[in-house]
Design a protein around this motif. Structure first.
Motif, short mmCIF file in Angstrom:
data_model
loop_
_atom_site.label_atom_id
_atom_site.label_comp_id
_atom_site.label_asym_id
_atom_site.label_seq_id
_atom_site.Cartn_x
_atom_site.Cartn_y
_atom_site.Cartn_z
N UNK A 174 12.24 5.51 -20.69
CA UNK A 174 11.16 6.07 -21.54
C UNK A 174 9.76 6.27 -20.88
N UNK A 175 9.29 5.29 -19.95
CA UNK A 175 8.20 5.29 -19.16
C UNK A 175 8.20 6.51 -18.28
N UNK A 176 9.33 6.74 -17.57
CA UNK A 176 9.71 8.03 -16.93
C UNK A 176 9.44 9.08 -17.69
N UNK A 177 10.04 9.39 -18.86
CA UNK A 177 10.10 10.45 -19.46
C UNK A 177 8.61 11.05 -20.01
N UNK A 178 7.72 9.73 -20.35
CA UNK A 178 6.42 9.93 -20.91
C UNK A 178 5.53 10.41 -19.38
N UNK A 179 5.79 9.80 -18.40
CA UNK A 179 5.20 10.62 -17.12
C UNK A 179 5.80 12.01 -16.92
N UNK A 186 -0.48 16.76 -13.94
CA UNK A 186 -1.13 16.34 -12.58
C UNK A 186 -0.05 15.96 -11.84
N UNK A 187 1.21 16.06 -12.10
CA UNK A 187 2.26 15.68 -11.27
C UNK A 187 3.12 16.73 -11.03
N UNK A 188 3.41 17.49 -9.92
CA UNK A 188 4.14 18.48 -9.78
C UNK A 188 5.83 18.22 -9.94
N UNK A 323 -5.43 10.66 -5.74
CA UNK A 323 -4.73 9.44 -6.27
C UNK A 323 -5.37 8.88 -7.31
N UNK A 324 -6.78 8.95 -7.38
CA UNK A 324 -7.63 8.31 -8.43
C UNK A 324 -7.07 9.17 -9.74
N UNK A 325 -7.04 10.41 -9.55
CA UNK A 325 -6.77 11.03 -11.02
C UNK A 325 -5.39 10.82 -11.49
N UNK A 326 -4.43 10.57 -10.38
CA UNK A 326 -2.88 10.10 -10.86
C UNK A 326 -3.16 9.05 -11.73
N UNK A 327 -3.88 7.85 -10.95
CA UNK A 327 -4.19 6.67 -11.54
C UNK A 327 -4.63 6.75 -12.93
N UNK A 328 -5.49 7.63 -13.22
CA UNK A 328 -6.14 7.69 -14.73
C UNK A 328 -5.02 8.54 -15.56
N UNK A 329 -4.21 9.46 -14.91
CA UNK A 329 -3.30 9.98 -15.94
C UNK A 329 -2.09 8.92 -16.25
N UNK A 330 -1.89 8.07 -15.32
CA UNK A 330 -0.99 7.13 -15.84
C UNK A 330 -1.49 6.16 -16.74
N UNK A 331 -2.71 5.89 -16.51
CA UNK A 331 -3.45 5.04 -17.58
C UNK A 331 -3.36 5.58 -18.98
#
Length: 758
Positions: A174-179, A186-188, A323-331
């Protein structure tokens, strides 16, 4: 240059062979003929007196055959035109080119070492052991931490973990699907994967496979060398997609001989036919460093169990995303998953680690780096002992050669020339020790890695010396050569010429200094040896104490066989029947007294969690509704087979496999964690569990065992009936009399009788 004597002044019986002398005259110009030939004739005369005419003539012919006069001619070439038949001295001093001087010094050093084979052999062996130990340590570090994994732009790829008991806990599907479905792209690419063991074809070899969801190879930035990658949404992220497989280049070469026609054909993986759709490039080794991942397959089981936290996530940043933008997206992903989540449950948070910073696993990397530092410290001390030992030897040799150095200095050699000569000898020794060290390191590591280890999959490290290892060894060899050669060289260069040539006592200045230097070297050698011996003593004492630690169980007379019906295609109900039959067959083996199954035993590598418990009469701690102890799924007689004492209540029985509340067996540490008192009588009490209907009942309490390491404090442990929660892989445990190894072989044979593919 020695004094030259014209041929007419020499006695006839001291003349060298005429033909050889004539050949030398042909090789040399007239200006240098007397200079070179005179030296050779004088040396011939000395050898004639010492060893006789036959050996002296053989030496003279050897000079001609090896073109020594030509070498002398090159050395004296700057003097051509300055020497005349009249015997006038040169009108100017010559300067030998630096490269020629180095070659001469190197040639002389090699000759000196060849003349003392005993010393040279001992020195090279000592250095080879010390340098080999350092090379072996660096080779391991290089293979695990430094080798390129074949991932293009690794700084744009990252691994994703949950923050749970540690910052690097596994995620759920479920975590993976949300990402994967996060808006804004933001993730290719996104993926999730887990490591499993499989069998390919009819071989009994168990190999490592990576079960992947999403676009794993897109995250890695790798395209198959042959064929194609998985199609996300059709072959991955579905419960019933086509059976396809991608093979590593090394496995394709080893098992299938590099057959280019393999793509599109079917092979058997876990006794099921699957189609090979791709072969990976040889430079891609994956991120499970040390574990040879040879097979990549889709993971339909993750889709069917979306809440199981047993996956490692992965993303690749889109162009222009930091990488900072990716961390914000994961948050933001975590915030969305936490919406509607009970306040008593721990909120979800993610940790993002760039692939370029991961060698094996972030948590393991943090533990392995200090161990690597300790290893380098130990092998460095071993090499330092070898260097101080050789420095002492060289001091003794230098005092024996003091007249040689005095003569050379009397002839005009400067102190720097003497130092360079001795340092060249020591560096040559270091280089020879480095060559031996590389061979010892490579052979030793190959032997070590060939030993069978009690691990579920093979560990394969590429320990072949690459350029980085060779440069490291070269640097260590040069430093070692300079280290043990510099002090003897400086000491020898202080020789006073006149007293030494007169054989006067105290011919070397600073005699007391020399003795003090030798004493300092011996003191340093003893001090380092004492440090190593003390460390070895502490290690042995710790090993003895570890051997006497009460681990809470007794492994004596116990045989273990790992059985995995999943690798042969068994479904759940078929696996249950197989285990029941296998238990019965094992009981019939002579010498077996107790038989059981378990997903793990104490001190086994690996962590099993995922089954939470809590007391129903206690308000949950905010953010932590359940406790998640270590979990093992076991059969009846498990505690008897391992001699784990049942303190209260009972063990599991066959009746516990039915419906109703989940029977639970706790350890003393678990009781103390829930009730605050390890002696609390909890048999019959209910617990809220995170699975299977949410109700559990304590049927027994057993003694706490060591779970992960002998040095740990008692950790909570929970036992569940394996018959109720079937697991694909388990340990078959048999206690009895006689040889445990023979019993294990009989257990394996019994399993093969049931199914030859098992």
């Amino acid at each position: 240059m020695k004094r030259c004597y014209p041929p007419t002044a020499m006695a006839a019986d001291r003349r060298p062979p005429r033909l050889a002398s004539a050949l030398i005259r042909l090789l040399l110009p007239a200006e240098l003929e007397d200079v070179v030939l005179g030296d050779l004739r004088e040396e011939y005369g000395d050898r004639l007196e010492e060893s006789g005419r036959l050996r002296a003539a053989a030496w003279f012919w050897l000079q001609v055959a090896t073109l020594q006069p030509l070498r002398l001619r090159r050395a004296l070439r700057p003097l051509e035109g300055a020497w005349h038949p009249s015997g006038r001295r040169p009108v100017h001093r010559t300067r030998i080119h630096a490269m020629e001087a180095f070659v001469q010094t190197l040639r002389h050093s090699v000759r000196r070492l060849v003349k003392t084979p005993g010393f040279t052999g001992i020195a090279v062996l000592s250095l080879g052991l010390g340098i080999g130990a350092n090379t072996a340590a660096f080779t391991l570090v290089n293979a695990i931490f430094l080798r390129d994994a074949g991932i293009p732009e690794p700084e744009r790829a990252a691994q994703v973990f949950r923050e749970w008991d540690s910052p690097y806990w596994s995620i759920t599907w479920n975590d993976y699907r949300a990402m994967r479905d996060y808006p804004g792209d933001p993730f290719s690419h996104a993926t999730a994967h887990r490591l499993r063991s499989v069998r390919v074809g009819d071989s009994d070899e168990v190999i490592a496979a990576l079960m992947v969801s999403g676009d794993y190879f897109g995250v890695m930035g790798v395209a198959p060398r042959l064929g194609r990658a998985f199609v996300a949404g059709e072959e991955t992220d579905v419960e019933s997609g086509p059976d396809v497989v991608i093979l590593s280049h090394a496995f394709w070469k080893r098992r299938f001989g590099g057959d280019p026609e393999l793509v599109g054909r079917q092979i058997r993986v876990n006794a099921r036919p699957v189609t090979v759709v791709g072969i990976l490039p040889p430079e891609f080794t994956g991120k499970a460093s040390g574990i040879a991942v040879d097979v990549f397959v889709p993971d339909p089981g993750a889709v069917g169990s979306p809440g199981s936290d047993n996956l490692i996530g992965g993303i690749r940043l889109a162009d222009g995303v930091s990488m900072a933008q990716a961390r914000a997206a994961l948050a933001s992903v975590a915030a969305a998953l936490n919406e509607g989540r009970p306040a008593s449950r721990q909120p979800i948070a993610f940790t993002l680690v760039p692939e370029s910073e991961v060698a094996v696993h972030p948590g393991l990397d943090q533990a392995m780096l200090p161990m690597a530092g300790l290893l380098f410290a130990v092998v460095g001390l071993v090499l330092l002992i070898a260097c101080t030992n050789l420095a002492s030897f060289l001091l003794t040799r230098a005092s024996d050669r003091k007249k040689e150095f005095a003569v050379r200095m009397a002839m005009g050699a400067g102190r720097g020339r003497i130092v360079s000569q001795l340092l060249t000898e020591s560096v040559v020794l270091g280089a020879l020790g480095g060559v031996l060290g590389v061979a010892l390191a490579y052979g030793g590591l190959k032997l070590l890695l060939s030993l069978p280890l009690p691990l579920p999959v093979a560990i394969r490290l590429d320990v072949a010396p690459d350029l980085r290892v060779l440069l490291f060894t070269l640097a260590v060899s040069l430093v070692a050569g300079l280290l043990f050669g510099i002090f003897p060289a400086l000491q020898a260069s202080r020789a006073e010429v006149a007293p030494t040539l007169r054989d006067e006592s105290g011919a070397v200045t600073g005699g007391r200094r020399k003795l003090s230097l030798r004493g300092l070297l011996i003191t340093a050698q003893v001090a380092i040896a004492v440090v190593l011996l003390a460390g070895a003593g502490l290690f042995l004492r710790s090993l003895d104490r570890a051997a006497n630690v009460d681990a809470g169980f007794h492994p004596d007379d116990v045989a273990l066989v790992t059985v995995d019906p999943g690798t042969t295609g068994y479904e759940e109900e078929e696996g249950r029947r197989l285990y029941r039959t296998l238990l019965e067959r094992t009981r019939q083996i002579p010498g077996v007294t107790t038989v059981a199954l378990g997903t793990r035993i104490p001190l086994q590598i690996g962590i099993g969690r995922g089954f939470g418990i809590r007391r129903p009469d206690v308000e949950p701690v905010p953010g932590r509704e359940f406790r998640y102890p270590q979990v093992a799924y076991v059969s009846p007689d498990y505690f008897e087979a391992l001699d784990i004492e049942v303190l209260r209540g009972r063990s599991f029985t066959a009746a516990d496999d039915g419906d109703g509340s989940v029977p639970l067996i706790l350890t003393e540490a678990t009781v103390a964690a829930l009730w605050g008192d390890r002696d609390e009588d909890v048999v019959g009490r209910s617990l809220v569990v995170s699975r299977a209907g949410g109700e559990g009942r304590v049927v027994g309490v057993v003694r706490s065992t060591k779970i992960v390491s002998l040095g740990e404090d008692p950790e909570p442990m929970l036992y569940l009936p394996i018959g109720r929660f079937h697991q694909g892989q388990a340990l078959l445990i048999a206690e009895g009399s006689g040889s445990a190894a023979a019993r294990a072989a009989a257990m394996r044979a019994a399993a093969k009788e049931l199914d030859a593919d098992l």
